[in-house]
Design a protein around this motif. Structure first.
Motif, PDB file in Angstrom:
ATOM      1  N   MET A  34       0.839  -1.196   0.000  1.00 53.20           N
ATOM      2  CA  MET A  34       0.000   0.000   0.000  1.00 53.20           C
ATOM      3  C   MET A  34       0.872   1.244   0.000  1.00 53.20           C
ATOM      4  O   MET A  34       1.915   1.278   0.655  1.00 53.20           O
ATOM      5  CB  MET A  34      -0.886   0.030   1.248  1.00 53.20           C
ATOM      6  CG  MET A  34      -1.731  -1.194   1.478  1.00 53.20           C
ATOM      7  SD  MET A  34      -2.524  -1.095   3.114  1.00 53.20           S
ATOM      8  CE  MET A  34      -3.479  -2.621   3.120  1.00 53.20           C
ATOM      9  N   GLN A  35       0.396   2.264  -0.701  1.00 54.08           N
ATOM     10  CA  GLN A  35       1.079   3.556  -0.700  1.00 54.08           C
ATOM     11  C   GLN A  35       0.068   4.659  -0.406  1.00 54.08           C
ATOM     12  O   GLN A  35      -1.137   4.462  -0.547  1.00 54.08           O
ATOM     13  CB  GLN A  35       1.759   3.837  -2.046  1.00 54.08           C
ATOM     14  CG  GLN A  35       2.758   2.776  -2.481  1.00 54.08           C
ATOM     15  CD  GLN A  35       2.089   1.615  -3.174  1.00 54.08           C
ATOM     16  OE1 GLN A  35       1.176   1.804  -3.988  1.00 54.08           O
ATOM     17  NE2 GLN A  35       2.527   0.393  -2.881  1.00 54.08           N
ATOM     18  N   GLU A  36       0.584   5.824  -0.055  1.00 59.97           N
ATOM     19  CA  GLU A  36      -0.235   6.964   0.360  1.00 59.97           C
ATOM     20  C   GLU A  36      -1.255   6.549   1.422  1.00 59.97           C
ATOM     21  O   GLU A  36      -2.453   6.806   1.304  1.00 59.97           O
ATOM     22  CB  GLU A  36      -0.922   7.633  -0.836  1.00 59.97           C
ATOM     23  CG  GLU A  36      -0.031   8.655  -1.534  1.00 59.97           C
ATOM     24  CD  GLU A  36      -0.824   9.718  -2.276  1.00 59.97           C
ATOM     25  OE1 GLU A  36      -0.911  10.843  -1.756  1.00 59.97           O
ATOM     26  OE2 GLU A  36      -1.344   9.405  -3.364  1.00 59.97           O
ATOM     27  N   VAL A  37      -0.742   5.914   2.467  1.00 61.15           N
ATOM     28  CA  VAL A  37      -1.597   5.542   3.588  1.00 61.15           C
ATOM     29  C   VAL A  37      -2.070   6.797   4.323  1.00 61.15           C
ATOM     30  O   VAL A  37      -3.219   6.887   4.751  1.00 61.15           O
ATOM     31  CB  VAL A  37      -0.831   4.588   4.530  1.00 61.15           C
ATOM     32  CG1 VAL A  37      -1.657   4.248   5.752  1.00 61.15           C
ATOM     33  CG2 VAL A  37      -0.463   3.303   3.780  1.00 61.15           C
ATOM     34  N   ARG A  38      -1.174   7.751   4.522  1.00 67.35           N
ATOM     35  CA  ARG A  38      -1.500   9.087   5.016  1.00 67.35           C
ATOM     36  C   ARG A  38      -2.367   9.075   6.273  1.00 67.35           C
ATOM     37  O   ARG A  38      -3.450   9.668   6.310  1.00 67.35           O
ATOM     38  CB  ARG A  38      -2.192   9.907   3.917  1.00 67.35           C
ATOM     39  CG  ARG A  38      -1.341  10.205   2.716  1.00 67.35           C
ATOM     40  CD  ARG A  38      -1.791  11.453   1.965  1.00 67.35           C
ATOM     41  NE  ARG A  38      -3.206  11.602   1.851  1.00 67.35           N
ATOM     42  CZ  ARG A  38      -3.924  11.408   0.735  1.00 67.35           C
ATOM     43  NH1 ARG A  38      -3.299  11.019  -0.374  1.00 67.35           N
ATOM     44  NH2 ARG A  38      -5.211  11.601   0.720  1.00 67.35           N
TER      45      ARG A  38
END
Length: 290
Positions: A34-38
């Motif tokens: 996962m990316q851009e969990v933010r």
């Protein structure tokens, strides 16, 4: 057979509200990058618990054992700049080793962009999987472009190490993520109009050329799809980009040659409609016959 998914969430809390857990419960990939969990850790943990519950309740797997009898773990790194980046990795495979951050970078803006784990497949092989979120860049902001190129330069050192390890009998490696570069005109709907846009600059695209030609990583989805236009993984939220399929391919799985050869199929889970999306990116899943 193992399945590996990469998806930019565009914020894990927003993705949960929009239906991400329904997707997760239905697919349960063996490794999910996962990316851009933010989000802060205290917001991430309860959502990961819900994902785990879905995994343990599911029998949607190509492996003989139910995921209810398998391991479940996740690792993540939060960006030290609030509201930015953040990467995570969920897996139902046994985790042998975890590594956080891209070696050589220590600035706050570079945190939450690279994590690695060594996982053991059901056949007993160890493979290295990384979740990667490259800076987007902005041609109107020289500092942001400098940050992107510094990250890409530093990546080359790690790619060389992973390549050499795989070639000498060590772990095969798969780099999954949102690399924020459309490699060729096949990977972007309006190539001519975006030649001076961040994400399609010649100097950015040259890095992917090097990863493939010099560092011997394979763009697995392109290998499987062949030289066709798209398919894309990201569509702007503006206008009718999604409805008209005016997209970019920004999400990739780059693999060392031996494991790349075992890839036997891919799916981009493009939502049926704009309203059904839980992110502006679609998950990319690849099956490997490891």
């Amino acid at each position: 057979m193992i399945t590996i998914t990469t998806s930019n969430l565009n914020g894990i809390r927003a993705a949960e509200r929009k239906g991400m857990l329904d997707w997760s419960d239905a697919h349960t990939p063996d490794v999910w990058c996962m990316q851009e969990v933010r989000a802060p850790q205290d917001a991430i943990d309860p959502i990961m618990t819900k994902i785990e519950m879905g995994y343990r309740a599911s029998e949607n797997t190509d492996i003989a054992n139910s995921k209810a009898n398998e391991d479940f773990s996740y690792i993540n790194e939060i960006c030290r700049v609030k509201g930015r980046a953040g990467v995570a990795l969920v897996t139902s495979l046994p985790v042998v080793e975890k590594r956080y951050g891209l070696p050589g970078l220590s600035e706050d803006v570079d945190s939450g962009r690279w994590i690695e784990t060594d996982v053991r497949t059901p056949q007993g092989y160890e493979i290295t999987v990384a979740s990667v979120y490259v800076h987007a860049g902005n041609v109107d902001d020289p500092q942001k472009m400098q940050q992107k190129f510094q990250f890409l330069d530093t990546m080359l050192t790690r790619l060389g190490e992973l390549r050499d390890a795989a070639a000498s009998g060590g772990n095969q490696a798969i780099l999954c993520g949102d690399f924020n570069i459309a490699h060729t005109p096949l990977d972007i709907k309006n190539a001519k109009a975006n030649e001076k846009s961040a994400g399609f600059l010649p100097e950015e695209r040259a890095y992917i050329d090097r990863w493939i030609n010099e560092y011997e990583f394979v763009d697995v989805m392109r290998m499987l799809a062949g030289d066709i236009q798209g398919p894309y993984t990201w569509w702007s939220q503006r206008g009718k980009a999604f409805d008209n399929n005016v997209g970019w391919r920004l999400d990739y799985q780059f693999a060392t040659p031996e494991i790349a050869e075992s890839a036997c199929g891919f799916v981009i889970d493009r939502a049926e409609s704009y309203d059904a999306r839980w992110s502006d990116h679609a998950p990319l899943t690849i099956k490997y016959a490891v």
